[in-house]
Scaffold this active site. Sequence first.
Site, PDB file in Angstrom:
ATOM      1  CE  LYS A  22      -1.864   1.301   3.799  1.00 14.99           C
ATOM      2  NZ  LYS A  22      -1.545   3.038   4.358  1.00 14.99           N
ATOM      3  CG  ASN A  23       2.210   2.785   3.345  1.00 18.74           C
ATOM      4  OD1 ASN A  23       1.047   3.314   3.154  1.00 18.74           O
ATOM      5  ND2 ASN A  23       2.573   2.668   4.735  1.00 18.74           N
ATOM      6  CB  CYS A 117      -5.237  10.162  11.433  1.00 17.82           C
ATOM      7  SG  CYS A 117      -3.545   9.594  11.850  1.00 17.82           S
ATOM      8  NE  ARG A 122       0.452  10.353  10.408  1.00 21.24           N
ATOM      9  CZ  ARG A 122      -0.017   9.523   9.701  1.00 21.24           C
ATOM     10  NH1 ARG A 122      -1.068   8.871  10.042  1.00 21.24           N
ATOM     11  NH2 ARG A 122       0.747   9.026   8.598  1.00 21.24           N
ATOM     12  CG  ASP A 305       3.237   1.467   9.343  1.00 19.84           C
ATOM     13  OD1 ASP A 305       3.443   1.932   8.350  1.00 19.84           O
ATOM     14  OD2 ASP A 305       3.119   2.423  10.239  1.00 19.84           O
ATOM     15  NE  ARG A 397      -7.498   4.515   5.352  1.00 22.91           N
ATOM     16  CZ  ARG A 397      -7.167   5.779   5.882  1.00 22.91           C
ATOM     17  NH1 ARG A 397      -7.747   6.122   6.842  1.00 22.91           N
ATOM     18  NH2 ARG A 397      -6.483   6.366   5.346  1.00 22.91           N
TER      19      ARG A 397
HETATM   20  C1  EPZ Z   1       4.026   7.146   6.559  1.00 21.62           C
HETATM   21  O1  EPZ Z   1       3.406   8.215   7.105  1.00 21.62           O
HETATM   22  C2  EPZ Z   1       3.508   5.975   6.337  1.00 21.62           C
HETATM   23  N1  EPZ Z   1       2.286   6.151   5.148  1.00 21.62           N
HETATM   24  C3  EPZ Z   1       2.944   5.287   7.775  1.00 21.62           C
HETATM   25  O2  EPZ Z   1       2.179   4.292   7.395  1.00 21.62           O
HETATM   26  C4  EPZ Z   1       4.049   5.111   8.666  1.00 21.62           C
HETATM   27  O3  EPZ Z   1       3.566   4.876   9.731  1.00 21.62           O
HETATM   28  C5  EPZ Z   1       4.905   6.483   8.687  1.00 21.62           C
HETATM   29  O4  EPZ Z   1       5.311   6.657   7.169  1.00 21.62           O
HETATM   30  C6  EPZ Z   1       6.063   6.222   9.364  1.00 21.62           C
HETATM   31  O5  EPZ Z   1       6.802   5.038   8.819  1.00 21.62           O
HETATM   32  C7  EPZ Z   1       2.235   6.372   4.132  1.00 21.62           C
HETATM   33  O6  EPZ Z   1       3.719   5.859   3.434  1.00 21.62           O
HETATM   34  C8  EPZ Z   1       1.229   6.375   3.060  1.00 21.62           C
HETATM   35  P1  EPZ Z   1       6.255  10.423   8.301  1.00 21.62           P
HETATM   36  P2  EPZ Z   1       4.132   9.863   7.067  1.00 21.62           P
HETATM   37  O7  EPZ Z   1       6.126  11.795   7.580  1.00 21.62           O
HETATM   38  O8  EPZ Z   1       4.996  10.060   5.836  1.00 21.62           O
HETATM   39  C9  EPZ Z   1       6.512  13.859  11.701  1.00 21.62           C
HETATM   40  C10 EPZ Z   1       0.107   2.856   7.834  1.00 21.62           C
HETATM   41  O9  EPZ Z   1      -0.361   2.693   8.808  1.00 21.62           O
HETATM   42  N2  EPZ Z   1       6.367  14.881  10.688  1.00 21.62           N
HETATM   43  O10 EPZ Z   1       7.241   9.399   8.152  1.00 21.62           O
HETATM   44  O11 EPZ Z   1       2.831  10.608   7.090  1.00 21.62           O
HETATM   45  C11 EPZ Z   1       5.000  13.279  11.869  1.00 21.62           C
HETATM   46  O12 EPZ Z   1       4.185  13.666  12.588  1.00 21.62           O
HETATM   47  C12 EPZ Z   1       0.631   4.522   7.756  1.00 21.62           C
HETATM   48  O13 EPZ Z   1       0.244   2.300   6.833  1.00 21.62           O
HETATM   49  C13 EPZ Z   1       6.210  16.085  10.803  1.00 21.62           C
HETATM   50  O14 EPZ Z   1       6.405  16.660  12.027  1.00 21.62           O
HETATM   51  O15 EPZ Z   1       4.815   9.412   8.442  1.00 21.62           O
HETATM   52  C14 EPZ Z   1       5.726  11.785  12.632  1.00 21.62           C
HETATM   53  O16 EPZ Z   1       5.665  12.013  13.938  1.00 21.62           O
HETATM   54  C15 EPZ Z   1       0.379   4.886   9.080  1.00 21.62           C
HETATM   55  N3  EPZ Z   1       6.154  17.223   9.885  1.00 21.62           N
HETATM   56  C16 EPZ Z   1       7.102  11.635  12.015  1.00 21.62           C
HETATM   57  O17 EPZ Z   1       7.472  12.791  11.548  1.00 21.62           O
HETATM   58  C17 EPZ Z   1       6.254  16.454   8.409  1.00 21.62           C
HETATM   59  O18 EPZ Z   1       6.036  17.672   7.343  1.00 21.62           O
HETATM   60  C18 EPZ Z   1       7.258  10.776  10.945  1.00 21.62           C
HETATM   61  O19 EPZ Z   1       6.251  10.896   9.943  1.00 21.62           O
HETATM   62  C19 EPZ Z   1       6.147  15.130   8.356  1.00 21.62           C
HETATM   63  C20 EPZ Z   1       6.120  14.256   9.421  1.00 21.62           C
END
Ligand code: EPZ
Length: 417
Positions: A22-23, A117, A122, A305, A397
């Site tokens: 998915k990701n 969420c 996020r 995850d 999802r």
């Molecule tokens: C991706 O989400 C995945 N989703 C998530 O999978 C996964 O849990 C996550 O990466 C971490 O591996 C997809 O790829 C579609 P991040 P993402 O940006 O990119 C903070 C699932 O279950 N952050 O790596 O949204 C954020 O709040 C989903 O399949 C900022 O502060 O996660 C978090 O604490 C859930 N500012 C950390 O960084 C930003 O601009 C990592 O988030 C971006 C992120």
Amino acid sequence: MDKLLIEGGVPLSGEVAVSGAKNAALPILCASLLAGEPLALSNVPHLNDIATMLRLLGQMGVAVTMDGADGIVLDSGGLNNPVAPYDMVKTMRASILVLGPLLARCGEAKVSLPGGCAIGARPVDQHIKGLQAMGAEISVENGYVHAKATRLKGARIVTDMVTVTGTENLMMAAVLADGETVIENAAREPEVVDLANCLVAMGAQISGAGTDTIRIRGVERLHGGAHAVMPDRIETGTYLCAAAATGGNIRLVRTSAAYLDSVVDKLLDAGCDVTVERDAITLKAPPRLKAVSLRTAPYPAFPTDMQAQFMAINCVAEGAAVVRETIFENRFMHAVELIRLGADIKIDGNTALVTGVEQLNGATVMATDLRASASLVIAGLAAQGETLIERIYHLDRGYERIEEKLARLGARVRRVR
Ligand code: EPZ
């Protein structure tokens, strides 16, 4: 709303095929916006999030054609509406991944802010900061990101933290920029590499994907191409945990353990036998699991995850384990539901102390987010008696035909409307 009814206590056994990731598929679908020619994808999982993304791209003018069981051809030659509306983005945060490609291809984009969420706020500030470094003019008004750029310029970007979709958005924006972009502190997740491989197949010039420094040399345009989506390592890990928690013995095919070292290591520590083949993985559980502590962190460390799924294993293991979640601020929603099944879990901030019990007992529980739902399925499969899981739209999802695959492994599970 659909529910899942599980009669637990059956050790899983048999063989199932893992679906596409998915990701990886979600950013790769967005990559189709970058070339005005067809992108032919295979091994695309049939998931609600994928359907949502296809609807979002369709209303922008992308022609979407299903091709056989798991193929999709996307042609953005007719792209005419660089807008991602709130009512579509609110159901799937990954919609933010259209921002970079739209800016690169059209020079403008209007994308609804994803909002938070269940697992956390996020924010997308790193996506915005990186695009501004590349020369985009960005304002956030009325819940929308308004972005403009005649042509993005290559830049050196250092993200404040490792962000998976942030890295993906910036990489896609950079492929058509003027000059070279260097993304430092980049996410190393395999899904980032899969996206880079697809972009290169479309004519992009990218090096360093999979390391913390990715270099992208902008080109004038991309052409169409073909790409097979990588297997879903989180779906793979989820079924391995289900087999471990039920004392089972299963084989997963069309997958690879190559990207799951940190999870396989923990399963070995818990006493499981794991056999790795080129595109298959087998797990044989011990009579009683040993509790294993873990700490989530960016790839290649233990993936956030998989945290909820592994907590379910610790609930029925011998001994106590400490589970520490370092990525998201609210990713223990599954704990209170696991406690309803008889688990012994104490939460203190981003740390959970899990003390294994001899047996969980079935109950009615509620899913709150995608991976929390998977955790409840695993616990329900291990528990004695019936477990009814409500709000399983969260599961749909991210897990393709989950009750079919579990039933094929001998689980007594059915979907009730
Ligand atoms: C991706 O989400 C995945 N989703 C998530 O999978 C996964 O849990 C996550 O990466 C971490 O591996 C997809 O790829 C579609 P991040 P993402 O940006 O990119 C903070 C699932 O279950 N952050 O790596 O949204 C954020 O709040 C989903 O399949 C900022 O502060 O996660 C978090 O604490 C859930 N500012 C950390 O960084 C930003 O601009 C990592 O988030 C971006 C992120």
